[in-house]
Design a protein around this motif. Structure first.
Motif, PDB file in Angstrom:
ATOM      1  N   ILE A 265      22.259  23.164  42.074  1.00  7.29           N
ATOM      2  CA  ILE A 265      21.258  23.722  42.993  1.00  7.29           C
ATOM      3  C   ILE A 265      19.869  23.253  42.588  1.00  7.29           C
ATOM      4  O   ILE A 265      19.071  22.819  43.418  1.00  7.29           O
ATOM      5  N   ASN A 266      19.608  23.298  41.277  1.00  2.00           N
ATOM      6  CA  ASN A 266      18.279  22.917  40.810  1.00  2.00           C
ATOM      7  C   ASN A 266      18.001  21.444  41.046  1.00  2.00           C
ATOM      8  O   ASN A 266      16.904  21.073  41.439  1.00  2.00           O
TER       9      ASN A 266
ATOM     10  N   PRO B  62      11.019  19.144  45.085  1.00  4.65           N
ATOM     11  CA  PRO B  62       9.754  19.831  45.367  1.00  4.65           C
ATOM     12  C   PRO B  62       8.912  20.044  44.107  1.00  4.65           C
ATOM     13  O   PRO B  62       7.689  19.912  44.143  1.00  4.65           O
ATOM     14  N   LEU B  63       9.589  20.318  42.999  1.00  2.00           N
ATOM     15  CA  LEU B  63       8.868  20.572  41.755  1.00  2.00           C
ATOM     16  C   LEU B  63       8.113  19.322  41.318  1.00  2.00           C
ATOM     17  O   LEU B  63       6.933  19.384  40.957  1.00  2.00           O
TER      18      LEU B  63
ATOM     19  N   ALA C 233       1.327  16.237  42.799  1.00  2.00           N
ATOM     20  CA  ALA C 233       0.144  16.597  43.583  1.00  2.00           C
ATOM     21  C   ALA C 233      -0.904  17.248  42.687  1.00  2.00           C
ATOM     22  O   ALA C 233      -2.105  16.973  42.776  1.00  2.00           O
ATOM     23  N   TYR C 234      -0.408  18.109  41.777  1.00  2.00           N
ATOM     24  CA  TYR C 234      -1.304  18.813  40.872  1.00  2.00           C
ATOM     25  C   TYR C 234      -2.107  17.819  40.019  1.00  2.00           C
ATOM     26  O   TYR C 234      -3.322  17.893  39.904  1.00  2.00           O
ATOM     27  N   PHE C 235      -1.389  16.838  39.429  1.00  2.00           N
ATOM     28  CA  PHE C 235      -2.108  15.871  38.600  1.00  2.00           C
ATOM     29  C   PHE C 235      -2.940  14.924  39.454  1.00  2.00           C
ATOM     30  O   PHE C 235      -3.979  14.439  39.001  1.00  2.00           O
ATOM     31  N   GLY C 236      -2.492  14.719  40.700  1.00  2.00           N
ATOM     32  CA  GLY C 236      -3.281  13.916  41.632  1.00  2.00           C
ATOM     33  C   GLY C 236      -4.661  14.524  41.845  1.00  2.00           C
ATOM     34  O   GLY C 236      -5.667  13.809  41.956  1.00  2.00           O
TER      35      GLY C 236
ATOM     36  N   ILE D 278       6.947  28.290  36.361  1.00  3.62           N
ATOM     37  CA  ILE D 278       8.084  27.458  35.969  1.00  3.62           C
ATOM     38  C   ILE D 278       8.849  28.121  34.830  1.00  3.62           C
ATOM     39  O   ILE D 278      10.073  28.187  34.823  1.00  3.62           O
ATOM     40  N   LYS D 279       8.074  28.666  33.879  1.00  7.10           N
ATOM     41  CA  LYS D 279       8.712  29.346  32.752  1.00  7.10           C
ATOM     42  C   LYS D 279       9.530  30.548  33.241  1.00  7.10           C
ATOM     43  O   LYS D 279      10.655  30.768  32.807  1.00  7.10           O
ATOM     44  N   MET D 280       8.928  31.297  34.200  1.00  3.98           N
ATOM     45  CA  MET D 280       9.628  32.462  34.747  1.00  3.98           C
ATOM     46  C   MET D 280      10.916  32.036  35.444  1.00  3.98           C
ATOM     47  O   MET D 280      11.950  32.680  35.299  1.00  3.98           O
ATOM     48  N   TYR D 281      10.824  30.936  36.189  1.00  4.06           N
ATOM     49  CA  TYR D 281      12.000  30.446  36.912  1.00  4.06           C
ATOM     50  C   TYR D 281      13.103  30.033  35.931  1.00  4.06           C
ATOM     51  O   TYR D 281      14.278  30.340  36.129  1.00  4.06           O
TER      52      TYR D 281
END
Lengths: 107, 182
Positions: free
Chosen positions: B91-92, B99-100, B106-109, B168-171
């Motif tokens: 699933i992951n 998406p991750l 995108a974040y580093f972009g 991410i840690k929570m996931y």
């Protein structure tokens, strides 16, 4: 034998037996102990857990002699779980037999 | 020991349970006795087949759903954990990984936006001073605007990164908890 192991096997036997036909506790105990040495008292806690987990349901039915009996019936979920356990068991026993054969071959 | 003594002892040993649950369990054993006796067995024969009240009580308490002991020890649980792990990995990989990676990229972009905001007005400013291209005043103003906006966005990004990391840690923790079953 390892008790946890034996419990797993007992679970499998119970599911298979009530798949064949609905049975009451005493009947199940007799059918299992025909083949397997078993403390019959451990059957009821197992049946309670299987019921709680939705693998079987219970109903009361009149008996010709004496009070009504509590019958156990396998649910669809229980059937799926049984199929899973049976295939696990088959794979497991094949591998154990193979291992024994290989080990004793050289003697 | 006879039937009544056996059931009485079992009842005492099951004291930690609620009355409803205890009565249900005792009902099952009473029914078992009745069936055995009707089968022509003596109390003692039925008791020998059942096992001692201590054994029975131990079994009952072990099979309780809220008992961590039974959750950890059963063979089927190990199987469940392995199967669940495999399912979760699939699933992951299929639904979560792409998406991750997108979000992280995108974040580093966005950091390149910060770099552009801070440095491009500076280039303009230097051009104005050294080469005399464009207005020094306007490009100086732009340096100020670019620098302040850049720092603001940078702070925002750092804050966002912290939350992204936590999420991410929570996931991951959630996945681990799911596999371990509590």
């Amino acid at each position: 034998m390892n008790t946890q192991f034996k419990k797993g096997i007992l679970e499998l036997c119970v599911l298979v037996l009530i798949y064949k036909k609905d049975q009451y506790g005493y009947e199940l105990a007799q059918n299992i102990s025909d083949n397997i040495d078993l403390a019959e008292g451990s059957l009821y806690p197992l049946l309670r857990r299987l019921t709680k987990e939705g693998y079987c349901t219970t109903y009361l039915a009149e008996s010709k002699e004496g009070p009504p009996r509590k019958y156990y019936r396998l649910t669809d979920k229980g059937k799926q779980y049984m199929d899973f356990l049976v295939s696990e068991w088959e794979l497991f026993s094949i591998n154990v037999n193979l291992l024994i054969k290989e080990a004793l071959k050289d003697e | 020991m006879n039937k009544d003594q056996y059931l009485k002892e079992l009842k005492q040993l099951l004291a930690p349970l609620s009355k409803v649950e205890r009565d249900e369990i005792l009902y099952d054993y009473r029914e078992h006795f009745d069936n055995g006796l009707r089968d022509g067995k003596t109390d003692l024969e039925v008791i020998n087949e059942l096992g001692s009240p201590e054994e029975v009580a131990e079994n009952v308490l072990e099979e309780l759903p809220n008992s961590k002991k039974s959750i950890h020890n059963t063979n089927t649980d190990l199987v469940r954990m392995v199967v669940l792990s495999i399912v979760l990995i699939f699933i992951n990989i299929i639904f979560v990984l792409a998406p991750l990676i997108g979000i992280i990229t995108a974040y580093f972009g966005l950091y390149s936006v910060v770099v552009t905001l801070i440095f491009s007005p500076m280039v303009l400013f230097f051009n104005a001073i050294v080469n005399g291209v464009g207005s020094i005043l306007i490009s100086f103003f732009l340096v100020g605007v670019g620098l302040s906006l850049g720092v603001l966005v940078l702070l925002g990004l750092l804050w966002l990164g912290k939350w992204l990391f936590r999420l991410i840690k929570m996931y991951i923790n959630f996945n681990v908890r799911l596999v371990r079953g509590y």
